[in-house]
Enzyme design. Structure first.
Site, short mmCIF file in Angstrom:
data_model
loop_
_atom_site.label_atom_id
_atom_site.label_comp_id
_atom_site.label_asym_id
_atom_site.label_seq_id
_atom_site.Cartn_x
_atom_site.Cartn_y
_atom_site.Cartn_z
N GLY A 236 -10.70 -8.22 -3.33
CA GLY A 236 -10.08 -9.36 -2.66
C GLY A 236 -10.28 -10.63 -3.46
O GLY A 236 -10.05 -10.65 -4.69
N ALA A 263 0.51 -6.09 1.38
CA ALA A 263 1.15 -5.69 0.11
C ALA A 263 0.52 -6.32 -1.13
O ALA A 263 1.05 -6.14 -2.23
CB ALA A 263 2.66 -5.93 0.12
N ALA A 264 -0.59 -7.04 -0.98
CA ALA A 264 -1.25 -7.58 -2.18
C ALA A 264 -1.70 -6.42 -3.08
O ALA A 264 -1.49 -6.44 -4.30
CB ALA A 264 -2.45 -8.43 -1.78
N GLY A 265 -2.29 -5.39 -2.47
CA GLY A 265 -2.70 -4.22 -3.24
C GLY A 265 -1.51 -3.50 -3.87
O GLY A 265 -1.58 -3.01 -5.00
N ASP A 266 -0.40 -3.47 -3.15
CA ASP A 266 0.81 -2.82 -3.68
C ASP A 266 1.38 -3.61 -4.85
O ASP A 266 1.82 -3.02 -5.85
CB ASP A 266 1.86 -2.68 -2.57
CG ASP A 266 1.35 -1.87 -1.40
OD1 ASP A 266 0.50 -0.98 -1.62
OD2 ASP A 266 1.79 -2.12 -0.26
O1 RIB Z 1 0.30 -2.01 1.99
C1 RIB Z 1 1.08 -2.67 2.94
C2 RIB Z 1 1.96 -1.70 3.67
O2 RIB Z 1 1.17 -0.80 4.42
C3 RIB Z 1 2.89 -2.33 4.67
O3 RIB Z 1 4.11 -2.73 4.09
C4 RIB Z 1 3.02 -1.27 5.75
O4 RIB Z 1 4.30 -0.73 5.85
C5 RIB Z 1 1.97 -0.21 5.41
O5 RIB Z 1 2.52 0.92 4.84
#
Ligand code: RIB
Length: 322
Positions: A236, A263-266
């Protein structure tokens, strides 16, 4: 032994295609000044419906970072299925292998966000759990012709294991984001090249809490001993613990005002995948990915918050000024 300046070593004529196999969701978001307590009703929330799902978000982020990206997923035959696909196409994600499952709802997530940007999520997987081995058999050739396979844990474990098996048979690098935390077989873990996880996911795999950088470094090193060449534990606002051989390295986070951590991790994983297939040195890739995640945190929602390559580069330039 790998090093912090390691790259995948591509020839210029080799494919740089990234295949993301994972989930998509419709996110229903409530942003509040604070999260409710048990039994309490908060009446001044702001509502937003966006597109999310860890797989779709990572495909979106990799494409936004400039990658050539295919997304492999299953949506339902409800009104959300086509919308999920259409939201990915303008940023260049190839959705040819997003399958539609009849009689099933698309994946759905309920997201509650408090004043400090922290979130609580609840996911109904719906069609995401319809993605199976026969779908994956249809992308065998695509996997063989790719530079990296990106996985998370919002699809069935059997499908996940099958992708790992195929990718490793074809000697394709696997980037695994172990989110949400789930048990993985040691044989799957052995086949992972890049393992990315947060503190609680690292605790889940290692069995001890990650309460300091030293403990993150210990966890990362013990995870590397189980197979992955590179382990990244995201901390974080405390940055990232990067272990790729030798002593673990601390990569600081960029200070930002958090609005929504969703979605920061994504953003981090997708941007990282693109930098890695471009053969950027690992440390540069991690910095770029950290910048993409920092920008994402300043905005509300999953996919609408994921920055473009140009925006992330500009952010890095601005932050490197004295
Ligand atoms: O990582 C964030 C995501 O986790 C969100 O967009 C939600 O849909 C879950 O899958």
């Amino acid at each position: 032994m790998a090093s912090q300046t390691e790259s995948l070593g591509h020839d210029s004529d080799k494919p740089r295609r990234i295949i993301v196999v994972g989930s998509s969701n419709v996110d229903f978001i409530m942003k509040m000044s604070r999260l409710p307590q048990r039994g309490e009703t908060i009446t001044n929330a702001t509502f937003l419906q966006t597109f999310g799902g860890k797989g779709a978000n990572q495909a979106y982020a990799a494409a936004q970072a400039g990658g050539e990206v295919y997304f492999v997923n299953c949506v339902g035959d409800d009104r959300y299925g086509p919308a999920i696909v259409e939201n990915l196409q303008p940023v260049g994600v190839n959705t040819r292998f997003v399958f539609t499952s009849p009689g099933v709802a698309s994946g759905t997530a309920l997201v509650m966000i408090g004043g400090d940007g922290d979130n609580y999520l609840s996911v109904a997987p719906g069609a995401n759990y319809e993605l199976n081995r026969s779908h994956i058999d249809q992308v065998r050739a695509l996997i063989a012709d790719s530079a990296m396979i990106v996985l998370q844990c919002e699809i069935l474990a059997d499908t996940f294991d099958y992708v790992v098996e195929l990718a490793s048979q074809q000697r394709r690098p696997i980037l695994l984001n172990l989110a949400p935390a789930r048990a993985v077989t040691e044989s799957s873990l052995q086949r992972v090249t890049y393992l990315i996880l947060n503190e609680s996911e690292a605790e889940f795999l290692c069995g001890f809490p990650i309460e300091s950088f030293e403990l993150a470094a210990r966890a990362a090193e013990s995870l590397r001993a189980r197979g992955p060449r590179v382990v990244l534990i995201t901390l974080g606002s405390q940055g990232v613990c990067l272990s790729s051989g030798g002593e673990a390295v601390h990569v600081p986070a960029f200070a930002v005002t958090a609005v929504d951590a969703t979605a920061a991790g994504d953003s981090f994983c997708g941007a990282l995948a693109t930098c890695l297939v471009e053969d950027q040195p690992l440390i540069d890739a991690v910095r770029f990915a950290s910048a993409a995640a920092a920008i994402c945190v300043t905005r509300l929602g999953a996919q609408p918050s994921i920055p473009s390559r140009q925006e992330t580069r500009q952010f890095l330039r601005d932050r490197s000024r004295p």
